[in-house]
Design a protein around this motif. Sequence first.
Motif, mmCIF file in Angstrom:
data_model
loop_
_atom_site.group_PDB
_atom_site.id
_atom_site.type_symbol
_atom_site.label_atom_id
_atom_site.label_comp_id
_atom_site.label_asym_id
_atom_site.label_seq_id
_atom_site.Cartn_x
_atom_site.Cartn_y
_atom_site.Cartn_z
ATOM 1 N N ILE A 306 24.292 43.188 35.048
ATOM 2 C CA ILE A 306 24.712 43.835 36.302
ATOM 3 C C ILE A 306 24.905 42.767 37.373
ATOM 4 O O ILE A 306 25.889 42.783 38.122
ATOM 5 C CB ILE A 306 23.680 44.905 36.741
ATOM 6 C CG1 ILE A 306 23.593 46.020 35.687
ATOM 7 C CG2 ILE A 306 24.022 45.472 38.112
ATOM 8 C CD1 ILE A 306 22.456 47.010 35.913
ATOM 9 N N ALA A 307 23.977 41.795 37.424
ATOM 10 C CA ALA A 307 24.081 40.714 38.415
ATOM 11 C C ALA A 307 25.393 39.957 38.227
ATOM 12 O O ALA A 307 26.067 39.613 39.211
ATOM 13 C CB ALA A 307 22.885 39.770 38.285
ATOM 14 N N ALA A 308 25.775 39.709 36.970
ATOM 15 C CA ALA A 308 27.026 38.964 36.718
ATOM 16 C C ALA A 308 28.215 39.759 37.242
ATOM 17 O O ALA A 308 29.172 39.187 37.777
ATOM 18 C CB ALA A 308 27.168 38.687 35.224
ATOM 19 N N ARG A 309 28.162 41.061 37.121
ATOM 20 C CA ARG A 309 29.270 41.880 37.633
ATOM 21 C C ARG A 309 29.334 41.833 39.159
ATOM 22 O O ARG A 309 30.416 41.743 39.743
ATOM 23 C CB ARG A 309 29.127 43.317 37.120
ATOM 24 C CG ARG A 309 29.510 43.370 35.641
ATOM 25 C CD ARG A 309 29.360 44.726 35.043
ATOM 26 N NE ARG A 309 30.111 45.768 35.744
ATOM 27 C CZ ARG A 309 30.136 47.030 35.364
ATOM 28 N NH1 ARG A 309 29.479 47.394 34.258
ATOM 29 N NH2 ARG A 309 30.816 47.940 36.018
ATOM 30 N N TYR A 310 28.178 41.893 39.814
ATOM 31 C CA TYR A 310 28.171 41.791 41.279
ATOM 32 C C TYR A 310 28.680 40.410 41.711
ATOM 33 O O TYR A 310 29.416 40.303 42.693
ATOM 34 C CB TYR A 310 26.753 42.007 41.838
ATOM 35 C CG TYR A 310 26.170 43.391 41.624
ATOM 36 C CD1 TYR A 310 26.952 44.476 41.225
ATOM 37 C CD2 TYR A 310 24.814 43.622 41.835
ATOM 38 C CE1 TYR A 310 26.393 45.734 41.052
ATOM 39 C CE2 TYR A 310 24.253 44.879 41.670
ATOM 40 C CZ TYR A 310 25.037 45.923 41.266
ATOM 41 O OH TYR A 310 24.479 47.162 41.094
ATOM 42 N N ASN A 311 28.263 39.350 40.975
ATOM 43 C CA ASN A 311 28.731 37.994 41.322
ATOM 44 C C ASN A 311 30.259 37.964 41.308
ATOM 45 O O ASN A 311 30.897 37.425 42.206
ATOM 46 C CB ASN A 311 28.247 36.953 40.302
ATOM 47 C CG ASN A 311 26.751 36.709 40.388
ATOM 48 O OD1 ASN A 311 26.108 37.140 41.340
ATOM 49 N ND2 ASN A 311 26.206 36.024 39.398
ATOM 50 N N ALA A 312 30.829 38.559 40.243
ATOM 51 C CA ALA A 312 32.292 38.546 40.100
ATOM 52 C C ALA A 312 32.933 39.335 41.246
ATOM 53 O O ALA A 312 33.963 38.929 41.805
ATOM 54 C CB ALA A 312 32.692 39.127 38.749
ATOM 55 N N ALA A 313 32.302 40.448 41.611
ATOM 56 C CA ALA A 313 32.874 41.273 42.686
ATOM 57 C C ALA A 313 32.863 40.517 44.017
ATOM 58 O O ALA A 313 33.723 40.734 44.869
ATOM 59 C CB ALA A 313 32.090 42.577 42.811
ATOM 60 N N LEU A 314 31.878 39.625 44.193
ATOM 61 C CA LEU A 314 31.756 38.909 45.471
ATOM 62 C C LEU A 314 32.645 37.665 45.549
ATOM 63 O O LEU A 314 32.775 37.065 46.626
ATOM 64 C CB LEU A 314 30.294 38.475 45.676
ATOM 65 C CG LEU A 314 29.322 39.586 46.085
ATOM 66 C CD1 LEU A 314 27.889 39.122 45.907
ATOM 67 C CD2 LEU A 314 29.566 40.003 47.533
ATOM 68 N N ALA A 315 33.250 37.302 44.396
ATOM 69 C CA ALA A 315 34.075 36.080 44.387
ATOM 70 C C ALA A 315 35.187 36.218 45.421
ATOM 71 O O ALA A 315 35.815 37.270 45.533
ATOM 72 C CB ALA A 315 34.659 35.861 42.997
ATOM 73 N N GLY A 316 35.411 35.180 46.200
ATOM 74 C CA GLY A 316 36.481 35.211 47.204
ATOM 75 C C GLY A 316 36.050 35.830 48.525
ATOM 76 O O GLY A 316 36.826 35.857 49.470
ATOM 77 N N THR A 317 34.827 36.357 48.607
ATOM 78 C CA THR A 317 34.321 36.882 49.885
ATOM 79 C C THR A 317 33.491 35.784 50.559
ATOM 80 O O THR A 317 33.229 34.742 49.956
ATOM 81 C CB THR A 317 33.426 38.129 49.684
ATOM 82 O OG1 THR A 317 32.164 37.707 49.148
ATOM 83 C CG2 THR A 317 34.066 39.145 48.741
ATOM 84 N N SER A 318 33.043 36.066 51.779
ATOM 85 C CA SER A 318 32.244 35.056 52.496
ATOM 86 C C SER A 318 30.745 35.213 52.206
ATOM 87 O O SER A 318 29.918 34.529 52.799
ATOM 88 C CB SER A 318 32.503 35.181 53.993
ATOM 89 O OG SER A 318 32.182 36.509 54.402
ATOM 90 N N PHE A 319 30.383 36.120 51.307
ATOM 91 C CA PHE A 319 28.970 36.351 50.970
ATOM 92 C C PHE A 319 28.564 35.478 49.777
ATOM 93 O O PHE A 319 29.366 35.244 48.878
ATOM 94 C CB PHE A 319 28.748 37.827 50.638
ATOM 95 C CG PHE A 319 28.734 38.713 51.858
ATOM 96 C CD1 PHE A 319 27.554 39.276 52.313
ATOM 97 C CD2 PHE A 319 29.906 38.968 52.570
ATOM 98 C CE1 PHE A 319 27.533 40.080 53.447
ATOM 99 C CE2 PHE A 319 29.897 39.768 53.708
ATOM 100 C CZ PHE A 319 28.712 40.328 54.141
ATOM 101 N N THR A 320 27.299 35.024 49.784
ATOM 102 C CA THR A 320 26.827 34.121 48.731
ATOM 103 C C THR A 320 25.954 34.879 47.735
ATOM 104 O O THR A 320 24.905 35.409 48.112
ATOM 105 C CB THR A 320 25.987 32.971 49.348
ATOM 106 O OG1 THR A 320 26.712 32.435 50.440
ATOM 107 C CG2 THR A 320 25.680 31.889 48.332
ATOM 108 N N PRO A 321 26.374 34.936 46.460
ATOM 109 C CA PRO A 321 25.529 35.615 45.470
ATOM 110 C C PRO A 321 24.290 34.771 45.157
ATOM 111 O O PRO A 321 24.231 33.608 45.548
ATOM 112 C CB PRO A 321 26.448 35.714 44.240
ATOM 113 C CG PRO A 321 27.513 34.706 44.437
ATOM 114 C CD PRO A 321 27.602 34.396 45.907
#
Length: 419
Positions: A306-321
């Motif tokens: 699940i964490a890997a999916r959230y990381n992918a969703a955050l790619a390109g945003t200004s938030f740091t996984p």
Amino acid sequence: MSQSVSYAPAAATSSEARPVIPAQGNGRRLLQRLSALQQEVAEIVEEAVESGSHTNGPRVQSLEEAFRAYLQVADAIAVNSGSSALRAACELLHLPPGTEVIVPSYTFVMTAYAVNDAFAIDPQSGALAKGGLIPVFVDIDPQTYTIDPACVRAALSERTGAIIAVHMLGQMADMRPLLDLADERGLFVIEDAAQAHGATYSDPRTQHIYPAGSMGDCGCFSLSDVKNIGSMGGDAGLLTLTTRLGSRLPSLASEARAWRNTGRLGRQRYEHQTWGIRARMDEYSAAECLAQLRYLDSWVARRRQIAARYNAALAGTSFTPPYVAPGRGHAFFNYMVKAPTLEARHLLESRLRAASIQVADTYSVVPDQPLYRQGLLPCRLVASEQAREIARLLVAIPCYPELSEDEVARIEEVLSHCP
Ligand SMILES: Cc1ncc(COP(=O)(O)O)c(C=O)c1O
């Protein structure tokens, strides 16, 4: 050890109102286990009626042995909470009055309160001294959010006796430099593994992979209901002892078992040969944790997915996984993203709430808590700037194996629209 079980609810159809996604999965875990529990509880009650006791029975012993084998440690002693395990560790090491115990500024408050709560022990007379141990707050690594070994070194004094390495949010602290420092200076290392069941650390020295709770002198686990595995009734905990303790091991193990049971070393009910408190684990909690230990690895694997999916969703945003340091196996007790600014944090939190996704509170900086800030509890503050920055900007995202695919997708959707 690893098995798989699905606790996810059925997916809602698109026409239904969106049900709330809880911040934690423990309620669902309990619901799913209720029918299995009924049978187990009936057996425990029957046995308790015969033996006259609900605590420290055969299930507690089985849990201790299962944990010991899972972690490959010398001993495991069940207690009634993670806080008790920490206090036990501080007391059992027989630290003299005035000893400083180094703790990270960013942790749950009980890591530090346990130090203040524990008795120091005079090495000459054996006398117990309340308030004799002093937490020393050091900063955290800004990437992993765990105790910074360089800051620990800078905080050492003639009075330093132990370091508490907190495996914060489910990632193990950088244990190798801490252990080297401890060996060099004759210090104890206590692992606060309250959040790290299933986390691992690959030791660059030995090339061996160690589970949380098996590398320091002692490991302290919380088994409260919200943890990666935990007692559905509420609170429980466990203390591990490792071979680093050397020849002191057998006496410390028996002292720990007496400590949790009013200082009784023998069978005599009202003979209290040593110091102790009431900190036994009950048979119900032990049965719960024992049943869940079998699933721990597969549940942690699901958290990582699940964490890997959230990381992918955050790619390109200004938030740091979450950053996972090389060689470390994150157990994702928490999945926390770092916002670029406080405004961005509030924006994400409000979007999550608008999408019916609960947002859990995040941890505060411990030396900023009133009793320390106002000088009402002894402590020494070395540094907390990174901790303060992290505490200001982290947002907790639900991440637990009981989430359905549909719920994970709903959360991904919100994350992917972060600015
Ligand atoms: C890092 C840390 N240490 C200690 C504890 C205390 O454990 P317990 O709540 O079981 O007493 C917790 C509990 O959440 C924790 O997160």
